[in-house]
Design an enzyme around this catalytic site. Structure first.
Site, PDB file in Angstrom:
ATOM      1  CE  LYS A   1      83.273  66.217  26.039  1.00  0.00           C
ATOM      2  NZ  LYS A   1      84.396  66.305  26.958  1.00  0.00           N
TER       3      LYS A   1
ATOM      4  CG  ASP B   1      82.686  66.806  30.451  1.00  0.00           C
ATOM      5  OD1 ASP B   1      81.620  66.207  30.267  1.00  0.00           O
ATOM      6  OD2 ASP B   1      83.292  67.431  29.559  1.00  0.00           O
TER       7      ASP B   1
ATOM      8  CG  HIS C   1      92.154  69.422  27.832  1.00  0.00           C
ATOM      9  ND1 HIS C   1      92.234  68.042  27.859  1.00  0.00           N
ATOM     10  CD2 HIS C   1      90.971  69.713  27.235  1.00  0.00           C
ATOM     11  CE1 HIS C   1      91.144  67.524  27.303  1.00  0.00           C
ATOM     12  NE2 HIS C   1      90.361  68.514  26.917  1.00  0.00           N
TER      13      HIS C   1
ATOM     14  CD  GLN D   1      84.966  64.636  22.886  1.00  0.00           C
ATOM     15  OE1 GLN D   1      85.322  63.809  23.724  1.00  0.00           O
ATOM     16  NE2 GLN D   1      85.383  65.881  22.909  1.00  0.00           N
TER      17      GLN D   1
ATOM     18  CG  ASP E   1      82.582  71.302  29.907  1.00  0.00           C
ATOM     19  OD1 ASP E   1      83.172  71.784  30.889  1.00  0.00           O
ATOM     20  OD2 ASP E   1      82.984  70.290  29.306  1.00  0.00           O
TER      21      ASP E   1
ATOM     22  CD  GLU F   1      86.925  66.334  28.970  1.00  0.00           C
ATOM     23  OE1 GLU F   1      86.096  67.235  29.236  1.00  0.00           O
ATOM     24  OE2 GLU F   1      87.448  66.195  27.842  1.00  0.00           O
TER      25      GLU F   1
ATOM     26  NE  ARG G   1      93.128  71.760  15.321  1.00  0.00           N
ATOM     27  CZ  ARG G   1      92.635  71.739  16.567  1.00  0.00           C
ATOM     28  NH1 ARG G   1      91.560  71.022  16.835  1.00  0.00           N
ATOM     29  NH2 ARG G   1      93.195  72.450  17.516  1.00  0.00           N
TER      30      ARG G   1
ATOM     31  CD  GLU H   1      85.526  69.897  32.599  1.00  0.00           C
ATOM     32  OE1 GLU H   1      84.766  70.885  32.759  1.00  0.00           O
ATOM     33  OE2 GLU H   1      85.542  69.204  31.569  1.00  0.00           O
TER      34      GLU H   1
ATOM     35  CE1 TYR I   1      85.769  68.471  16.979  1.00  0.00           C
ATOM     36  CE2 TYR I   1      86.001  66.178  16.344  1.00  0.00           C
ATOM     37  CZ  TYR I   1      86.504  67.463  16.388  1.00  0.00           C
ATOM     38  OH  TYR I   1      87.730  67.738  15.853  1.00  0.00           O
TER      39      TYR I   1
HETATM   40 CA    CA Z   1      84.897  69.058  29.448  1.00  0.00          CA
END
Ligand code: CA
Length: 391
Positions: free
Chosen positions: A231, A211, A112, A218, A105, A177, A121, A179, A222
């Site tokens: 995921k 996804d 995004h 997550q 992926d 998501e 952040r 995609e 992560y």
């Molecule tokens: Ca993704």
């Protein structure tokens, strides 16, 4: 578009979508319509497309050309055998079209990536320093990729509660998501990178891909190695695979890449595509509402760059591998490809109907992605990818 279908007592086999019908390619082959082409019709009696894909691009192009000729005047061509070769879509069950060995992926949707950076952040540059230098990706989980229509069970996992204590339970921030998924059409030997100039030869076709993502799981898990249980519980692939050559009329130049990528990622050829994308959401007993509209042009990195980078160190791709693009978001709120962005991590509930709002997905929600290309002379519609959430 190619897919794997079954109906009645007929076992899964290869079909070609034509309007509201599926053309049974095994029967078409047995009736002799593929005579003269370098293939055995038995390749269409398989429950996955892999053997057909492995025959290579010259065979795909020849079959595609033959089908185009046959279907240009199908009422005459198939007049006597219509009911043998055409099965109405309402009578068929679709299956996962490929046996997927590996799934990667990417993160090629720059808007995004910027939105996620701004949320998580807030005091730093939204893009990490590597973003414009290489197509970031992680190796995903192939075993849990399911065909469109498969219900999606809300995953449980570990995440931080409101007191920032780790707890285990059903995800409270289940998301989609938007995609595209590339189906790899050719293998490269281990140790042999694919040059960017050859990269598109390795794409058999393109699908829509969801996804599914549990944002709370997550976010807690992560760092430092990337997504895992947030995921790996499920991803959905459209049942129909659009042959890569069908995308040609929609080819466009991509966004300006600054800085210029290193030579192994550099190509002057237009390698992006102009395809309109839509996300639809239907609450359990509500209306189907379009909640986002965007376009594949918003991908920063091209398919060719993803393949060249993936294999630059010698990694081998195999027939049937899936390379997903990453979430495709536009640059305005109505064009975001995830609820994380559409609700800004739950801060701005999305109004989808008079009395219906969403921050993340509820049980009973049905999510559908659609894609189409339009030019003055060409039109292309993808097969949708859909999934409904349950607990
Ligand atoms: Ca993704």
């Amino acid at each position: 578009m190619y897919g794997i279908f079954s109906y009645g007592i007929a076992s899964p086999r290869v079909g070609f979508k034509h309007g509201n019908y599926v053309l049974d390619l095994e029967v078409v082959g047995l009736l002799g319509y593929f005579d003269g082409l370098a293939l055995d019709p038995a390749v269409f009696a398989q429950s996955v497309l892999n053997d057909f894909i492995a025959l290579g691009k010259p065979v795909h192009l020849a079959v595609h050309q033959r089908l185009t000729e046959l279907l240009a005047n199908d009422t005459n061509t198939f007049a006597e055998v219509h009911d043998q070769v055409f099965i109405h879509l309402s009578r068929v069950q679709m299956h996962l079209p490929v046996r997927i060995g590996d799934y990667t992926d990417f993160y090629a949707g720059i808007h995004h990536a910027e939105n996620v950076g701004r949320m998580f952040r807030p005091n730093a540059d939204p893009l990490l320093p590597n973003y414009r230098h290489l197509p970031v990706a992680y190796h995903g989980r192939a075993s849990s990729i399911v065909v469109s229509g498969t219900p999606i069970r809300r995953p449980s996992g570990q995440f931080l509660n409101e007191s920032r204590q780790p707890v285990f339970g059903p995800s409270q921030k289940l998301d989609f998501e938007l995609e595209l998924g590339l189906i790899i059409g050719k293998s490269n030997p281990l140790g042999n990178p694919i040059p960017i100039t050859d990269a598109e030869d390795y794409i058999f076709g393109v699908t829509l891909f969801n996804d599914w993502s549990a944002r709370d799981i997550q976010r807690w898990e992560y760092q430092p190695l990337g997504p895992f249980l947030g995921k790996n519980f499920a991803s959905s692939l459209s049942a129909w695979v659009v042959p890569f050559e069908d995308l040609e009329p929609f080819r466009v130049a991509g966004p300006t890449q600054n800085p210029t990528p290193l030579p192994y990622l550099h190509s002057d050829n237009p390698a992006h595509f102009d395809l309109d994308l839509e996300v639809w959401l239907q609450p359990d007993d509500g209306e189907h509402i379009c909640i986002s509209q965007t376009n594949t042009r918003y991908l920063y990195w091209s398919f060719a760059q993803m393949i060249a980078h993936h294999t630059a160190g010698g990694c081998n791709l195999n027939v049937g591998d899936v390379l997903a693009t990453g979430t495709i978001s536009g640059d305005t709120p109505g064009s975001y490809g995830s609820l994380l962005e559409l609700s800004w991590n739950g801060e701005r509930p999305l109004h989808i109907a008079k009395t219906v709002t969403r921050t993340f997905l509820d049980d009973g929600d049905r999510v559908t992605f659609r894609a189409k290309g339009r030019t003055k002379r060409s039109a292309l519609e993808f097969g949708e990818v859909e999934g409904k959430i349950y607990s």
